[in-house]
Each structure stands twice: as C-alpha cells, then as structure tokens.
Scaffold this active site. Structure first.
Site, short mmCIF file in Angstrom:
data_model
loop_
_atom_site.label_atom_id
_atom_site.label_comp_id
_atom_site.label_asym_id
_atom_site.label_seq_id
_atom_site.Cartn_x
_atom_site.Cartn_y
_atom_site.Cartn_z
N ASP A 74 97.07 9.45 -5.74
CA ASP A 74 97.94 10.62 -5.90
C ASP A 74 99.23 10.09 -6.51
O ASP A 74 100.15 9.70 -5.80
CB ASP A 74 98.17 11.30 -4.55
N CYS A 115 101.10 16.30 -9.08
CA CYS A 115 101.65 17.65 -8.87
C CYS A 115 102.48 18.05 -10.09
O CYS A 115 103.60 18.55 -9.96
CB CYS A 115 102.47 17.72 -7.59
N ASP A 127 101.68 2.99 1.24
CA ASP A 127 102.83 3.56 0.55
C ASP A 127 103.83 2.46 0.25
O ASP A 127 103.91 1.46 0.98
CB ASP A 127 103.51 4.66 1.37
N GLY A 138 101.40 11.76 4.20
CA GLY A 138 100.16 11.65 4.93
C GLY A 138 99.31 12.90 5.03
O GLY A 138 98.28 12.89 5.70
N GLY A 139 99.69 13.97 4.37
CA GLY A 139 98.93 15.20 4.45
C GLY A 139 97.51 15.07 3.91
O GLY A 139 96.54 15.51 4.54
N CYS A 144 98.94 5.99 -2.51
CA CYS A 144 100.33 6.47 -2.38
C CYS A 144 100.31 7.60 -1.36
O CYS A 144 100.37 8.77 -1.70
CB CYS A 144 100.86 6.95 -3.73
N ALA A 145 100.25 7.25 -0.08
CA ALA A 145 99.81 8.19 0.95
C ALA A 145 100.90 9.06 1.56
O ALA A 145 100.61 10.18 1.99
CB ALA A 145 99.09 7.43 2.06
N ALA A 146 102.13 8.56 1.67
CA ALA A 146 103.17 9.31 2.40
C ALA A 146 103.42 10.67 1.76
O ALA A 146 103.34 10.80 0.53
CB ALA A 146 104.47 8.50 2.43
#
Length: 490
Positions: free
Chosen positions: A374, A427, A328, A308-309, A304-306
């Site tokens: 993530d 998070c 994503d 992209g950080g 779940c990359a976006a």
C-alpha cells in the site's frame, strides 16, 4: 451507478449546508487529566470562530497540518460538541473553498487577499465561507462576529475593513458569481476550488465531465464507514445492534464487510468499537484485503502497514490463523498497529520496523504467499478528508513519488513465492502512480502477470484501471483508490 454529470448547470449556485456536517477530530482525552489537578491554571476561552481562526492562521503561517492543529485546538478550548462541530466545519470548509473565496474577496479588497496579514486573510475567508455556504448561520451574525474578532485581535481599522468588505458582498447577493464563459479548466478550478493545474491534469486523464464530478465530490463531507470484525459478528448482526443503539445504517455497496453509518457521531466512542466488533475504514480501502485473497495459514507481508486497518482486515479474513508481518518505516506508528490488533483480538500479527525498500534484505526471497504494498502516494483520492492537500502538492510531486513507487514494487516483488500474489494499492487517482507504475512493472518483470478480481459494484462503472481497478471519489462517495493484483508465475 454512473459518474456524476457535469455541474455546469449549477455553476453559480453555492452548495448550502443545513448544518455543519463534518465530524470533529476524535479525541479520547478531550480533557487532560492534568487540568483537573491544576485548577488555578487559566484556560483561554475561545468561541468556535476564534478556535477555527487560530487553526486557519496556523495552517497559513506555519504550513501546519489542519487536522492535527484542529484536534489540539479543540482539546485546549474545550468547546461544546455543537461548537466543536462548527469550528471543524469552518476550518475544513474554508480550506476546501479557498480559491472560490479568494476570487470573490479580491473583487472588494484593493490590495488582494494574498497581501493581507495571515490572520486577517483567514478571518475574511472564514466569514465569507459562512455567508456563502452555511445557510443555518445568519449573514449578519457572521459579519458581526467577524468584526468583533477583528477588534479583539487587531484594531478598529481592520474591523472597519472586514465590515466594509463583507457588507459589500452581502449587497451583491446573487450577482456575485463565477462567469460561465471562462475557459473550462479555469471555471472548474474557481467554481469547485481546486488548483487549475490539477483540474487540467484530470481533464486530460478522465475527460471534462468526470474531472468536474471528481472536484464536486472532493468538496462533499466524507461518509462514515465501518468494517465488521467477522471473527466476532456478521454484517447483518452488527447492523441490527447499531440500529438498536439508534444509529441509521446501510450496507456498503462496495464491500461485503462494510457498513455506512448515516447518523451517530464519532464511532470511535461507541462501545461496540471498543469491544472490537468493528473498525473504522473507508469502503474503497476495504477492497484491498479482498484483492489479496489471503487464506488461513498463509504467510503475509504488509510492507507499509500503519495504522493497521488493512492489516487487521487481512487477519480477520485469514481467521486469525497464519502469520502476518506488519512493517512500517516509523517506529512510533507500530503502537497503532499493535493497538488495532489487541482491540480486535488478533494474535497472528507481528510488527516490524524498517524501510520497505530494504525488506528484501531482511527476509528470504520468495518467503511470503502474499505481499501487500500500500504505497506512499500523492493522496489525490482523499482530498475530501484532507482538504489542504490540494494546495500543498505541485505538478512535480506525482512524478517524484511515482519513481519511488516503481522502485518499491521491484524490491518487494522478490519476496513473493511462485504462485503467490502481490497487491499494489494507492489512495490516489493519478495514472502516473497507478496504471503506468504497474504497466512498467509488468514490462520489466515477466514473472508476474495481472490477475483480475471481482468487485460486483464496479461492473457497471467505466473502468480505467489498466491492469487494476480505479475507483474515483465521485462514483460511490468513497475515497479514490487504485488496486492491482499481480500473480507470480508458478
């Protein structure tokens, strides 16, 4: 550093701000190119308070996302930087302190705040926020401006009501306070403006003192933290360059790649950012790539990359050598990942669009050395960045999202090579989504074991992460984050 102590001693003392200290949403296109080509088009002239009121009313009436609506409103209003900063402070501060503001307003409004027209309700809250929390704005100026807005937007009757309520509050002065003899959860909820059910939940999970410290931290402005691109500079070198530009910077105590920028405005406008020397990222989030321990030449899947950080950080740590698949669910977010990679000079990242739950059908089993999940979460670790989030969630949300997280974990685990690592991060600070999710996964997947990873700054912190590391918002002034590293047996 120990968690902040209980704020009981200051329960009736508002937190003053010497100047609006929240950063306005970044915008690379503050002025539309079309505006210059169409000079005859009339623009609506708004004051900072009128702009803030429009955003607050939009959030109330349409459940709009405050950050998106604020960004659009500021672009259209074309306020000065100072006024844009004031509007930003008014929007986020009013939303964050909503419960406290309503508690006081209800003592002077017979029909109660919730029965007012949405824009009148927002105006009352915003005006009281200025009076109570912004010590650089004279109280009489806040009242007068509110009355003028009420006349302009409504009629004399509304203006008289707003004037009467605010001046009555001013006469009360320090006598207007949260009672200290309330039940603990109710007092914390009112004093620090959080839903009572959420306070009760955190008290159960972390105890009264820590729960209150988290609530206090959630009302503080987020720090500006950046991550050095180690392919183009080291941290000390970048810090010297930033200091030469006039920034005040300190090294992050959490991440070896992190820098705290204590002054300097919007870092996305800095030429060093555009040149790919650094990325803007929260300190806690930087630890995810550290836990993944990806090495040059490895194959990595970021599920779940976006935006992209974390993907970029992983690529930097791999020396831009190897293969990273950045997946994503949303196709339009792929551009964000690509832009990050291009700005930072990273060529080992390839984008993928799809449901993380279906990645085990897209790729061969055991085909990645490292897998990062993530996961989507309740977001209770980033309330200071998204103040309206606290009011948008319900007690059932954490349980519902936790079920999805468990399914995602089980699905992507199949893609990890024997001896490889699966890192799970969120998070949030919810145990249902963090410790319990990982504990259930390990119970059902004997081929995986929890593997500790070192975070020197956390050695003196009480750990409640179970199989992982739980960072709370009050510990370092960073986002609340959970990270678990799981090794597949060889």
């Amino acid at each position: 550093m120990k968690p902040q102590s209980s704020a009981k001693a200051n329960v009736n003392k508002p937190v003053a701000s010497s100047t609006p200290n929240r950063t306005a949403p970044s915008s690379r296109d503050a002025k539309s190119a079309n505006a210059e080509q169409a000079p005859r088009r009339r623009k609506v002239q708004l004051t900072a308070r009128e702009a803030a009121l429009n955003v607050l009313t939009g959030v109330e009436e349409n459940a709009a996302y405050s950050n998106l609506l604020l960004n659009r409103t500021l672009q259209q209003a074309e306020l000065s930087p100072a006024d844009a900063g004031l509007a930003t402070e008014l929007v986020y501060g009013t939303i964050a302190r909503q419960a406290t503001l309503d508690y006081f307003l209800n003592q002077f409004i017979k029909s109660e705040v919730k029965r007012l027209n949405p824009w009148v309700r927002s105006l009352a809250r915003m005006s009281l926020y200025q009076i109570r929390y912004l010590d650089r704005i004279p109280a009489h100026a806040a009242v007068n401006e509110a009355v003028e807005i009420a006349k302009k937007r409504g009629h004399q009757g509304i203006a008289s009501m707003i004037n009467g309520v605010l001046r009555s509050i001013l006469r009360e002065g320090d006598n207007l306070s949260i009672p200290e003899d309330l039940p603990t959860a109710e007092r914390i909820a009112l004093q620090h403006s959080h839903p009572q059910w959420l306070v009760e939940r955190w008290m159960t999970q972390y105890g009264e003192e820590t729960a209150e410290a988290v609530c206090v931290a959630n009302n503080q402005p987020p720090k500006v933290s950046i991550r050095v691109n180690t392919l183009r500079a080291d941290r000390d070198e970048l810090m010297r360059e930033l200091e030469q530009e006039g920034h005040i910077v300190t090294a992050s105590p959490l991440s070896a790649s992190g820098i705290i920028v204590e002054s300097g405005g919007n870092m996305a406008n800095d030429h060093l950012y555009r040149d790919g020397r650094f990325s803007i990222q929260d300190e806690s989030s930087m630890l995810v790539a550290e836990a993944l321990s990806a090495e040059p030449g490895m194959s990595v899947l970021d599920c779940c990359a976006a935006p992209g950080g974390k993907t970029a950080h992983i690529a930097e740590k791999m020396g831009n050598k190897g293969r990273i698949v950045a997946n994503d669910l949303h196709e339009h977010k792929q551009r964000l990942i690509v832009e990050q990679a291009e700005r930072l000079g990273l060529t080992c990242i390839e984008s993928s669009v799809g449901d993380a739950m279906a990645l085990n059908q897209q790729f061969e089993p055991a085909s990645f050395d490292r897998v990062l999940l993530d996961a989507p979460c309740s977001g209770f670790g980033v309330i200071r960045r998204k103040p309206d989030l606290r009011w948008a969630k319900t007690p059932d949300d954490a349980a519902a999202i936790a079920r999805l997280q468990r399914q995602m974990l089980s699905s992507v685990a199949e893609l990890v090579k024997p001896g490889g690592l699966l890192v799970y991060s969120t998070c949030t600070i919810e145990r249902e989504e963090n410790q319990r999710a990982v504990a259930e996964f390990l119970r059902d997947h004997a081929e995986f074991i929890a593997e500790p990873f070192e975070v020197p700054a956390l050695e003196q912190q009480p750990q409640v992460g179970g199989a992982g590391v739980q960072i709370l918002p009050n510990q370092f002034g960073s986002d609340g984050f959970y990270i678990a590293r799981l090794r597949r047996r060889g």
